[in-house]
Design a protein around this motif. Structure first.
Motif, PDB file in Angstrom:
ATOM      1  N   ARG A  22       4.135  74.687  68.758  1.00 30.11           N
ATOM      2  CA  ARG A  22       4.172  74.460  70.199  1.00 30.11           C
ATOM      3  C   ARG A  22       5.580  74.135  70.672  1.00 30.11           C
ATOM      4  NH1 ARG A  22       4.559  70.713  73.780  1.00 30.11           N
ATOM      5  NH2 ARG A  22       5.032  69.221  72.126  1.00 30.11           N
ATOM      6  N   LEU A  23       6.284  73.289  69.900  1.00 32.84           N
ATOM      7  CA  LEU A  23       7.642  72.921  70.274  1.00 32.84           C
ATOM      8  C   LEU A  23       8.575  74.129  70.221  1.00 32.84           C
ATOM      9  CD1 LEU A  23       9.766  70.805  71.019  1.00 32.84           C
ATOM     10  CD2 LEU A  23      10.059  70.357  68.565  1.00 32.84           C
ATOM     11  N   ALA A  24       8.426  74.961  69.203  1.00 31.43           N
ATOM     12  CA  ALA A  24       9.276  76.152  69.097  1.00 31.43           C
ATOM     13  C   ALA A  24       9.117  77.043  70.325  1.00 31.43           C
ATOM     14  CB  ALA A  24       8.932  76.919  67.829  1.00 31.43           C
ATOM     15  N   GLU A  25       7.869  77.242  70.748  1.00 29.23           N
ATOM     16  CA  GLU A  25       7.627  78.076  71.933  1.00 29.23           C
ATOM     17  C   GLU A  25       8.277  77.463  73.173  1.00 29.23           C
ATOM     18  OE1 GLU A  25       3.413  78.401  72.091  1.00 29.23           O
ATOM     19  OE2 GLU A  25       3.287  79.825  70.406  1.00 29.23           O
ATOM     20  N   ARG A  26       8.192  76.166  73.293  1.00 28.42           N
ATOM     21  CA  ARG A  26       8.773  75.474  74.445  1.00 28.42           C
ATOM     22  C   ARG A  26      10.298  75.585  74.436  1.00 28.42           C
ATOM     23  NH1 ARG A  26      10.549  70.181  75.319  1.00 28.42           N
ATOM     24  NH2 ARG A  26      10.308  69.453  77.479  1.00 28.42           N
ATOM     25  N   LEU A  27      10.914  75.376  73.271  1.00 29.44           N
ATOM     26  CA  LEU A  27      12.369  75.461  73.189  1.00 29.44           C
ATOM     27  C   LEU A  27      12.866  76.879  73.443  1.00 29.44           C
ATOM     28  CD1 LEU A  27      13.034  73.153  70.096  1.00 29.44           C
ATOM     29  CD2 LEU A  27      13.476  72.631  72.502  1.00 29.44           C
ATOM     30  N   GLU A  28      12.137  77.862  72.938  1.00 24.74           N
ATOM     31  CA  GLU A  28      12.517  79.256  73.180  1.00 24.74           C
ATOM     32  C   GLU A  28      12.422  79.604  74.662  1.00 24.74           C
ATOM     33  OE1 GLU A  28       9.896  81.173  70.468  1.00 24.74           O
ATOM     34  OE2 GLU A  28      11.360  81.165  68.811  1.00 24.74           O
ATOM     35  N   ALA A  29      11.416  79.064  75.340  1.00 25.47           N
ATOM     36  CA  ALA A  29      11.274  79.290  76.779  1.00 25.47           C
ATOM     37  C   ALA A  29      12.441  78.683  77.559  1.00 25.47           C
ATOM     38  CB  ALA A  29       9.954  78.714  77.279  1.00 25.47           C
ATOM     39  N   GLN A  30      13.069  77.660  76.973  1.00 23.31           N
ATOM     40  CA  GLN A  30      14.236  77.024  77.597  1.00 23.31           C
ATOM     41  C   GLN A  30      15.536  77.753  77.266  1.00 23.31           C
ATOM     42  OE1 GLN A  30      13.979  73.032  76.041  1.00 23.31           O
ATOM     43  NE2 GLN A  30      12.482  72.367  77.550  1.00 23.31           N
ATOM     44  N   GLY A  31      15.444  78.795  76.444  1.00 26.18           N
ATOM     45  CA  GLY A  31      16.620  79.585  76.113  1.00 26.18           C
ATOM     46  C   GLY A  31      17.247  79.303  74.772  1.00 26.18           C
ATOM     47  N   HIS A  32      16.647  78.432  73.976  1.00 23.94           N
ATOM     48  CA  HIS A  32      17.172  78.127  72.650  1.00 23.94           C
ATOM     49  C   HIS A  32      16.720  79.199  71.650  1.00 23.94           C
ATOM     50  CE1 HIS A  32      18.580  74.098  73.718  1.00 23.94           C
ATOM     51  NE2 HIS A  32      17.430  73.897  74.327  1.00 23.94           N
ATOM     52  N   SER A  33      17.543  79.413  70.649  1.00 26.04           N
ATOM     53  CA  SER A  33      17.165  80.243  69.504  1.00 26.04           C
ATOM     54  C   SER A  33      16.618  79.317  68.426  1.00 26.04           C
ATOM     55  CB  SER A  33      18.375  81.010  68.977  1.00 26.04           C
ATOM     56  OG  SER A  33      18.012  81.816  67.876  1.00 26.04           O
ATOM     57  N   VAL A  34      15.375  79.562  68.005  1.00 31.24           N
ATOM     58  CA  VAL A  34      14.670  78.620  67.126  1.00 31.24           C
ATOM     59  C   VAL A  34      14.155  79.329  65.882  1.00 31.24           C
ATOM     60  CG1 VAL A  34      12.750  76.978  66.971  1.00 31.24           C
ATOM     61  CG2 VAL A  34      13.934  77.299  69.152  1.00 31.24           C
ATOM     62  N   LEU A  35      14.241  78.647  64.757  1.00 33.12           N
ATOM     63  CA  LEU A  35      13.659  79.135  63.511  1.00 33.12           C
ATOM     64  C   LEU A  35      12.720  78.078  62.960  1.00 33.12           C
ATOM     65  CD1 LEU A  35      15.083  81.126  60.630  1.00 33.12           C
ATOM     66  CD2 LEU A  35      14.197  78.856  60.082  1.00 33.12           C
ATOM     67  N   ILE A  36      11.513  78.504  62.567  1.00 35.79           N
ATOM     68  CA  ILE A  36      10.546  77.622  61.923  1.00 35.79           C
ATOM     69  C   ILE A  36      10.482  77.939  60.440  1.00 35.79           C
ATOM     70  CG2 ILE A  36       8.105  76.999  61.740  1.00 35.79           C
ATOM     71  CD1 ILE A  36       7.748  77.644  64.652  1.00 35.79           C
ATOM     72  N   THR A  37      10.484  76.898  59.627  1.00 37.36           N
ATOM     73  CA  THR A  37      10.250  77.086  58.199  1.00 37.36           C
ATOM     74  C   THR A  37       9.396  75.923  57.703  1.00 37.36           C
ATOM     75  OG1 THR A  37      11.301  77.552  56.052  1.00 37.36           O
ATOM     76  CG2 THR A  37      12.362  75.895  57.455  1.00 37.36           C
ATOM     77  N   ARG A  38       9.037  75.941  56.430  1.00 33.23           N
ATOM     78  CA  ARG A  38       8.193  74.880  55.897  1.00 33.23           C
ATOM     79  C   ARG A  38       8.525  74.649  54.433  1.00 33.23           C
ATOM     80  NH1 ARG A  38       2.112  77.509  55.232  1.00 33.23           N
ATOM     81  NH2 ARG A  38       2.617  79.132  53.717  1.00 33.23           N
ATOM     82  N   GLU A  39       8.051  73.498  53.933  1.00 30.89           N
ATOM     83  CA  GLU A  39       8.243  73.169  52.524  1.00 30.89           C
ATOM     84  C   GLU A  39       6.931  72.720  51.889  1.00 30.89           C
ATOM     85  OE1 GLU A  39      11.469  70.797  51.268  1.00 30.89           O
ATOM     86  OE2 GLU A  39      12.814  72.444  51.693  1.00 30.89           O
ATOM     87  N   PRO A  40       6.662  73.159  50.675  1.00 34.40           N
ATOM     88  CA  PRO A  40       7.397  74.244  50.037  1.00 34.40           C
ATOM     89  C   PRO A  40       7.079  75.561  50.736  1.00 34.40           C
ATOM     90  CG  PRO A  40       5.515  73.640  48.693  1.00 34.40           C
ATOM     91  CD  PRO A  40       5.561  72.645  49.819  1.00 34.40           C
ATOM     92  N   GLY A  41       8.071  76.427  50.825  1.00 34.88           N
ATOM     93  CA  GLY A  41       7.868  77.710  51.468  1.00 34.88           C
ATOM     94  C   GLY A  41       9.130  78.192  52.155  1.00 34.88           C
ATOM     95  N   GLY A  42       8.952  79.163  53.045  1.00 41.05           N
ATOM     96  CA  GLY A  42      10.059  79.712  53.806  1.00 41.05           C
ATOM     97  C   GLY A  42      10.523  81.058  53.294  1.00 41.05           C
ATOM     98  N   THR A  43      10.691  81.185  51.982  1.00 46.44           N
ATOM     99  CA  THR A  43      11.084  82.445  51.361  1.00 46.44           C
ATOM    100  C   THR A  43       9.933  82.929  50.479  1.00 46.44           C
ATOM    101  OG1 THR A  43      11.984  81.431  49.371  1.00 46.44           O
ATOM    102  CG2 THR A  43      13.477  81.632  51.258  1.00 46.44           C
ATOM    103  N   ALA A  44      10.029  84.179  50.034  1.00 43.68           N
ATOM    104  CA  ALA A  44       8.974  84.712  49.173  1.00 43.68           C
ATOM    105  C   ALA A  44       8.837  83.896  47.888  1.00 43.68           C
ATOM    106  CB  ALA A  44       9.262  86.179  48.847  1.00 43.68           C
TER     107      ALA A  44
END
Length: 214
Positions: A22-44
């Motif tokens: 939800r926060l990522a969508e809100r920040l992107e709507a404000q014009g920010h470039s956002v990346l979401i990742t997680r741990e463990p995870g993010g890459t294959a």
């Protein structure tokens, strides 16, 4: 660079994943470039390690082995996802990071904390969150929420553990927040969702506004 690195922490069922999207969508709507990742995870590779850990396949080898697996996944995520995004000027939102290792493997997992911190320093390459939101929820409520959201019949490696252990993790996260108030902010995740949303937005807006105006 780390000022644009925000992490989400807390126990099982606290709502981190919902809030981060939800926060990522809100920040992107404000014009920010956002990346979401997680741990463990993010890459294959890190996602493959995630499956090994959460399935419980590594559990017979002990918590120290799990800590090593988390560190391997984190190294891949930091090198290939987090640092490139931060260098490109993106805001990075990460679902769990250093504090989860400190809590799950160190403070409540019987792995020597010096060992946990040495691995932390070895794999993060200087990546440190400028803001950490800790979603606080009583263990019994978190367990109920985790069961409702579960898509598989069986709980994962950590969801299945006793409430006493999960409550111990809750207290460990709160201790980190108390010890590092300049970085950590506790969000009461037991509030109605609208109030949680507002608390997250207020905290992030204040944080981003402070360093953008500096």
């Amino acid at each position: 660079m780390n000022q644009r690195f925000i992490t989400f922490e807390g126990g099982e069922g606290a709502g981190k994943s919902t809030q981060i999207k939800r926060l990522a969508e809100r920040l992107e709507a404000q014009g920010h470039s956002v990346l979401i990742t997680r741990e463990p995870g993010g890459t294959a590779g890190a996602e493959a390690i995630r499956h090994v850990i959460l399935s419980g396949a590594a559990e017979p080898y002990g918590t120290e082995m799990e800590a090593l697996l988390f560190a391997a996944a984190r190294s891949d995520n930091v090198q290939n996802i987090i640092l490139p995004a931060l260098r490109a000027g993106k805001i990075v939102l990460c679902d769990r990071f250093l504090d989860s290792s400190r809590v799950y493997q160190g403070m409540t997992g019987n792995v020597d904390m010096d060992f946990v911190l040495q691995m932390e320093r070895a794999v993060t390459e200087g990546a440190r969150p400028g803001l950490t939101l800790i979603f606080d929820l009583p263990a019994e409520i978190g367990a109920e929420r985790a069961a409702k959201r579960r898509t598989e019949d069986q709980p994962d490696r950590y969801e299945k553990e006793a409430l006493a252990q999960q409550e111990a993790r809750r207290q460990a996260f709160l201790k980190i927040a108390k010890d590092e108030p300049d970085r950590c902010l506790v969000i009461d995740a037991s509030q109605p969702i609208a109030d949680v949303n507002k608390a997250v937005d207020t905290a992030v807006d204040a944080y981003l506004g402070a360093f953008e105006d500096a």
